[in-house]
Write an enzyme that holds these catalytic residues in place. Structure first.
Site, PDB file in Angstrom:
ATOM      1  CB  SER A  96      -0.825  -0.111   1.176  1.00  0.00           C
ATOM      2  OG  SER A  96      -1.980   0.942   1.125  1.00  0.00           O
ATOM      3  CG  HIS A 150      -6.282   0.148  -1.204  1.00  0.00           C
ATOM      4  ND1 HIS A 150      -5.597   0.521  -1.990  1.00  0.00           N
ATOM      5  CD2 HIS A 150      -5.694   0.038   0.066  1.00  0.00           C
ATOM      6  CE1 HIS A 150      -4.599   0.908  -1.365  1.00  0.00           C
ATOM      7  NE2 HIS A 150      -4.379   0.408  -0.122  1.00  0.00           N
TER       8      HIS A 150
END
Length: 798
Positions: free
Chosen positions: A83, A188
């Site tokens: 991430s 996300h």
């Protein structure tokens, strides 16, 4: 590999900031605050806010990478970051400068930190295919799969109320765990589209160079294409993190789990276990998948030898920007079925033993605890050694004074910057509640975060107060900072620890102002223990229980507790007693233990706080060289201990003294000849001399009671024999060798047989941490052999 959010901790990077002062100064200028102060001092509440967490992790991970390159003089073949830490990978590959990477991360964190109304939850035990089917079946349109960490560890993201409400659906579908995470955004997912648009505008003017080391993209699970990196990183905000597939891609390239290095804040690894789990649960991508992809690339290169067209760039950008709700199911790649893990992998690795969730919860590498052998036999040196190897050690505080315990706690804390990596034993004092209260005062004063509660028949006010002072309300859930691992040998005692404190006790403690009303309310919402260790027949105090009956019974108690406390999180069950060989460890893991605890075998190691004379005796013990004797702490209640008996009079003499205690009301009622014999042979001094010693060690109030009550006085004299025999053993006083009291179970003899013929046969070569890892490695190898034998697995799969 660089870990992302969740790996941050107070103190991270403390050894790096002085090493790279120019970069730290640049970071401070960009951020407008001291990055060193944030990372080292926090506070925790600020460090865990997204807008601060992300820049902090970027800086620490980047500096750690530079430090590793300086130290080892080599660079990796691949890079990937989870991430936000994908930006660290891009920095390491030369795509971004340190400053530009930090500016992007700061903006990203600020945008994400502003998002509200979202939520995320970790789902363990279901595959991507199962999660996709569940979302479709129940029309959960506001929930998306956001992180594919391993084939069976997936994070879902979406509107917070839907995330919370979906828990029963996932649990009914077979999830092992559904844990709502402490975040405010639906990261996300398409819900982040406004943030993505603003981030795209911000990143437009920042230069992205070609990578000099391949970086695996979170979005595509393939190496970044230089011309698309900016667009792909913008798309990352709304796209799922395909970590599992990224690992499978690298495994297909020929990498092994040992080839992966995790670089980030010091502590237990976060990403490394995911690699092994991915290998075991799905394995590498199939070779023909990579071949087809390579063929497509070759055709593209022939068609466009110089440069990818603008239209194809746009097409790829649009493709990578799509917020796919689910990646292709693990178990299928481009429509081709992949063999189930059991049919391709016949070996078991150390990472597969016990519970990974237990390791993550306690910040450990391995599901292994060294037990708290009393009087500092489980020494500070042993605890420190275990902690540095990624395992939990409990300091043996039983039988020591408060000042001795404090000195050892301070020594451990000075050696271990991470205060969570050790624990202290808290032994019950059934007739001395003031001793328990004094220990609780010390534990709170020293900020000890984990204790092992042993020999308790029920929870006591001192334990409850320790637990209460570490509770606080975090949103709608209760955060537990003072953790208890309870050692139990009966299911009913386990049930007591896996319940809230009794209401009558809470009311009395509030009335006595030992805890507040708010603390009492928080205590009602959590069990007293985070984990229970099922103690079978063992060295020291023992009820002579059998693991094959106790562990299943306590697992049932655990299940009932989870139903009573659905919001508490995982409750762990471990096993101790009799574990000294791979066969024993394998047996309890197969019974369902989340972790193992060893005791006897650790006192025959270099770090153990007992004498070399005792260690020599233990190293020559066999499985039949132990016996039972009364407990010096609780002989009045019939409590028993298991001790070494080979060549020793202690077990017989202890039995004799306790028998006389039950037969007579005072010392002077013992037969004169027998009394003289005991004084000369057992104590090596008169009862009067012993009583003078006791008077010197007692308070005036206690001594008055001893003088006034003959039976009480007799008990104290007998108890002095037990303390003498321990002291003589620990000091190696060979003049009293036949009276040595050495707590030990048959696991020591089994260990000696296992190690016979190896360099560890000599205890002077045994270090507690190395012994633990050897035991776990050979346990894993043994289980792999047994599984292969039972399943008759073929060596290959077509």
């Amino acid at each position: 590999m660089f870990p992302g959010q969740g790996s941050q901790k107070i103190g991270m990077g403390s050894d790096l900031f002085g090493r790279f002062p120019d970069l730290v100064s640049q970071a401070d200028d960009i951020l407008g605050y001291s990055i060193q102060d944030l990372c080292v001092n926090g506070p925790h509440e600020r460090q865990t806010q997204t807008q601060f967490t992300q820049p902090a992790l970027y800086v620490v991970n980047a500096l750690q990478y530079l430090a590793d390159v300086e130290t080892h003089g080599s660079k990796p073949d691949y890079l990937l970051g989870h991430s936000v830490s994908e930006y660290v990978a891009l920095f390491a590959s030369g795509v971004l400068s340190f400053q530009d990477g930090l500016r992007l991360v700061q903006k990203r964190g600020a945008l994400m930190g502003k998002v509200e109304g979202g939520g995320m939850a970790a789902v363990l035990g279901l595959t991507a295919e199962q999660v996709e089917a569940l979302i479709k079946q129940h029309s959960l349109d506001d929930i998306y799969a956001a992180n594919f960490n391993t084939p069976k560890q997936i994070v879902v993201s979406g509107k917070r109320d839907m995330i919370v409400a979906a828990e029963p659906l996932f649990m009914e579908a077979g999830a092992a765990l559904y844990k709502v995470l402490a975040v405010s955004g639906a990261f996300h997912t398409p819900f982040m589209e406004p943030s993505k648009v603003e981030f795209a505008q911000f990143s437009a003017d920042i230069p992205f160079a070609e990578p000099n080391i391949p970086v695996i993209s979170n979005v595509t699970a393939r190496p970044h294409r230089a011309e698309d990196i900016r667009a792909t990183m913008v798309a990352q905000i709304t796209s799922p993190v395909r970590w599992s597939e990224s690992i499978r891609y690298l495994l297909a390239k020929g990498l092994q789990p040992t080839d992966f290095m995790e670089i980030g804040p010091k502590g237990a690894p976060i990403l490394k276990p995911m690699v092994k789990r991915t290998q075991m649960e799905a394995g590498p991508l199939e070779a023909d998948v990579l071949e087809k992809e390579q063929a497509v690339k070759s055709v593209e290169k022939l068609q466009q030898p110089e440069k990818t067209s603008h239209s194809e760039k746009a097409s790829h950008s649009e493709k990578t920007s799509q917020p796919a709700k689910i990646s292709r199911p693990e178990g299928q790649v481009n429509g081709s079925k992949v063999a189930p893990p059991a049919s391709r992998h016949q070996h078991v690795n150390i990472e597969n033993l016990g519970s990974r969730e237990f390791c993550e919860s306690f910040s450990l590498k391995y599901p292994y605890i060294s037990g708290s052998m009393y009087r500092g036999i489980a020494s500070s040196a042993l605890v420190i050694r275990m902690a540095k190897a990624g395992m939990l050690g409990f300091f043996g505080a039983g039988g020591l004074s408060i000042s001795e315990i404090e000195r050892n706690i301070q020594k451990i804390q000075q050696a271990l910057p991470d205060n969570s990596l050790f624990g202290v034993n808290f032994i019950a004092h059934f007739n001395r509640p003031e001793a328990e209260e004094a220990l609780t005062d010390l534990l709170l004063k020293c900020d000890v975060k984990i204790i092992e509660a042993s020999a308790f028949m029920e929870v006591t006010p001192a334990l409850v107060r320790y637990r209460a002072k570490g509770l606080r309300l975090d949103g709608k859930s209760v955060e537990v900072r003072n953790r208890i691992v309870a050692k139990v040998s009966r299911p009913d005692i386990a049930a007591g620890f896996l319940s809230s404190p009794p209401e009558r006790l809470l009311e009395k403690m509030v009335a006595d102002k030992l805890i507040t009303q708010d603390e009492a309310e928080l205590l009602r919402q959590v069990p007293m223990a985070d984990a229970v260790t099922v103690e079978s027949d063992s060295g020291g105090h023992t009820d002579q229980g059998m693991p094959f009956t106790l562990i299943p019974a306590v697992l049932k108690v655990r299940q009932q507790a989870k139903e009573r406390f659905p919001d508490f999180g995982p409750i762990f069950v471990g096993a101790g007693g009799g574990i000294g060989t791979p066969e024993a460890a394998a047996a309890v893991f197969m019974l369902g233990a989340d972790y193992v605890v060893t005791g006897s075998i650790n006192q025959c190691t270099v770090e153990a706080g007992t004498s070399d004379v005792v260690k020599d005796m233990l190293a020559s013990a066999n499985v039949y060289d132990t016996g039972y004797a009364p407990s010096g702490a609780m002989f009045e209640l019939g409590s028993r201990i298991q001790v070494l008996k080979k060549g020793l009079f202690f077990p017989t003499r202890a039995e004799k003294l306790v028998s006389l205690y039950h037969q007579h009301g005072a010392l002077d009622r013992i037969d004169e000849k027998l009394s003289k014999q005991i004084q000369e042979r057992y104590f090596k001094r008169s009862f009067d001399d012993v009583l003078r010693e006791i008077q010197a060690d007692s308070s005036s109030q206690e001594w008055q009671k001893i003088e006034r009550t003959p039976k009480y006085r007799m008990g104290h004299v007998i108890r002095r024999y037990f303390s003498d025999t321990t002291r003589w053993a620990m000091n190696g006083d060979v003049d009293h060798k036949v009276d040595f009291q050495i707590h030990c179970g048959p696991a020591q003899g089994a260990l000696n047989q296992w190690l016979e013929g190896t360099k560890l046969q000599n205890w002077r070569n045994r270090h507690a941490d190395e012994l633990a890892i050897k035991l776990l490695e050979e346990t894993a190898a043994l289980l792999g052999t047994r599984f292969t034998s039972m399943m008759q697995v073929e060596t290959s799969w077509q």
